[in-house]
Design a protein around this motif. Structure first.
Motif, PDB file in Angstrom:
ATOM      1  N   PRO A 115       3.512 -13.381  -4.397  1.00  0.00           N
ATOM      2  CA  PRO A 115       3.574 -12.210  -3.509  1.00  0.00           C
ATOM      3  C   PRO A 115       4.985 -11.865  -3.046  1.00  0.00           C
ATOM      4  CG  PRO A 115       1.836 -13.735  -2.827  1.00  0.00           C
ATOM      5  CD  PRO A 115       2.689 -14.458  -3.822  1.00  0.00           C
TER       6      PRO A 115
ATOM      7  N   GLY B 297      -1.870 -14.579  -3.464  1.00  0.00           N
ATOM      8  CA  GLY B 297      -1.610 -13.402  -2.640  1.00  0.00           C
ATOM      9  C   GLY B 297      -2.333 -13.364  -1.314  1.00  0.00           C
TER      10      GLY B 297
ATOM     11  N   ILE C  51      -5.547  -6.838  -2.935  1.00  0.00           N
ATOM     12  CA  ILE C  51      -4.854  -7.642  -3.939  1.00  0.00           C
ATOM     13  C   ILE C  51      -5.690  -7.738  -5.209  1.00  0.00           C
ATOM     14  CG2 ILE C  51      -3.558  -9.023  -2.281  1.00  0.00           C
ATOM     15  CD1 ILE C  51      -5.672 -11.217  -2.626  1.00  0.00           C
TER      16      ILE C  51
ATOM     17  N   ARG D 146      -7.692  -3.952  -7.899  1.00  0.00           N
ATOM     18  CA  ARG D 146      -8.398  -4.457  -6.739  1.00  0.00           C
ATOM     19  C   ARG D 146      -9.398  -5.516  -7.187  1.00  0.00           C
ATOM     20  NH1 ARG D 146      -8.724  -0.580  -2.593  1.00  0.00           N
ATOM     21  NH2 ARG D 146     -10.101  -2.018  -1.494  1.00  0.00           N
TER      22      ARG D 146
END
Length: 436
Positions: free
Chosen positions: A102, A375, A421, A432
């Motif tokens: 991330p 993430g 995420i 998604r």
């Protein structure tokens, strides 16, 4: 001598094995004052692991690097806040793929050139692909891996079902083994699982059971195949030592003889065979209808933007990714090399046993790679709780499987919707992540 079969498929390291708080006075992450730098890491947080790694680090970068550990959520916040403020006080950072991915792009320095200068050290292509995080540049250097395997004493191995090969078990054979061992032991179970407050049983469901039964982790969470997997776990649990709900590290009950077969992270099994290695085996995890699901936990080294000492950071990455240094890390903290390295014969017996099990697991033709969640940042604990609560409701409390999966799927989807995420392996990548 043999090669560390850790270089053709992805391997592992479980996210955070315990917790050690930051040392007092380190909240500012100031440089060390002697021309060195702060190395901030989510890895080796338990005190003994951290001290062993500091000794190793001092032997290759003497007096220059201050190693500070931190939990995953605050790690992400620290890196982001310092870089955003333009006042980075860190020189080097380390974390799992899920910690670093991330931060790629906006908060980490491109290390594509560094990897090129380091040359071909035998990093697996899968690890190098992960380090690119879906871009055309590399954002960290793969550093260390670990895994989860089965440990079994000779007392339990006597009860393998007829025709079963210990190194290539199916989940059905694993259950039959647990049943046979229990019956032969006066109806007292011999199998234990790490279902204690700090245990890693949720990694078993995330990375092993569900992928093996369903082919996924999130997108198949409430599927009919997932219901079958949870029904299986109920049956397996009925043949587990009841004290499993208190077990955090399986090496402890294995050492005392409370259990004779167990699944856990390699670091949490390493002490069990120490006194009598000839009577122990380390085995790859079982396989299900979709293959041998296993979790690859890859730790990497990255340079934050605005690093206090980029040259020293690059030098530290260089020495930590040399074969000899990685073998010393394996010797001290049981984390396997990411580079092509020769595993010496004189390593502690458990590590030698684990290396074979890990190699078999990653080289399985039907191997199905899973990653720990990516993430989630500070919210990983919420996703962990979904899997823990699902286990508690279905397996411990006997609640209906379908309604439990529907309820927990809604909780899981809410978290993913708020974070916006993509999914992680083995689920397909998408913009998604949707719970099916």
């Amino acid at each position: 001598m043999r090669r560390a079969g850790l270089s053709r498929r992805s391997l592992l390291r479980a996210a955070g094995l315990g917790g050690a708080a930051l040392a007092a006075g380190c909240t500012g992450f100031a440089t060390t004052g002697n021309g060195g730098m702060v190395f901030l890491s989510t890895q080796f947080r338990p005190v003994d692991e951290a001290e062993r790694f500091r000794r190793l680090l001092a032997s290759v970068t003497p007096g220059e690097v201050s190693y500070v550990t931190i939990e995953e959520g605050p790690f992400t916040s620290q890196v982001r806040s310092q870089v955003d403020a333009g006042r980075t006080q860190l020189g080097l950072v380390a974390g799992l793929h899920g910690d670093l991915a991330p931060l790629a792009g906006d908060y980490l320095t491109d290390v594509t050139g560094l990897l090129r200068r380091l040359g071909d050290r035998g990093w697996p292509p899968e690890y190098l692909r992960l380090a690119r995080t879906g871009t055309d540049r590399s954002w960290y250097v793969p550093w260390a891996t670990a895994s989860y395997v089965l440990a079994a004493h000779a007392d339990a191995l006597e009860h393998l079902p007829p025709g079963a090969e210990a190194t290539s078990l199916t989940y059905d054979q694993f259950l039959d083994w647990a049943i046979a061992a229990r019956k032969a032991n006066g109806n007292r179970p011999m199998l234990g699982l790490p279902a204690g407050p700090e245990g890693l049983l949720h990694r078993f469901t995330q990375g092993y059971l569900l992928p093996s039964f369903t082919g996924g982790q999130i997108t198949t969470f409430r599927s009919a195949e997932a219901a079958t997997a949870w029904e299986y776990l109920r049956d397996l649990w009925a043949n587990c030592v009841s004290a499993s709900t208190t077990y955090d590290f399986m090496q402890e009950p294995l050492e005392t003889g409370e259990v004779r077969m167990a699944w856990d992270h390699v670091v949490r099994l390493v002490e069990a065979p120490e006194r009598d290695p000839a009577h122990w085996r380390m085995l790859p995890s079982p396989r299900g209808p979709h293959g041998l699901g296993y979790m690859a936990v890859v730790a990497g080294l990255a340079i934050p933007k605005g690093s206090t000492d980029p040259a020293l950071a690059e030098h530290t990455i260089d020495v930590l990714c040399r074969p000899r240094t990685q073998i010393e890390l394996l010797r001290s903290n049981s984390f396997f090399p990411t580079v092509d390295a020769v595993i010496p014969e004189e390593l502690p017996p458990a590590i030698t046993l684990e290396a074979d099990a890990v190699r078999r697991q990653q080289e399985a033709e039907d191997g199905l790679l899973s990653l720990p969640p990516v993430g989630l940042g500070a919210r990983e604990g919420e996703v962990t709780k979904v899997f823990q609560d699902t286990f508690r409701s279905i397996v411990l409390d006997g609640e209906p499987i379908r309604s439990t999966l529907d309820r927990q799927a809604a909780n899981l989807q809410r978290i993913l919707d708020e974070l916006r995420i993509p999914c992680w392996a083995p689920d397909p990548q998408s913009d998604r992540c949707e719970v099916a």
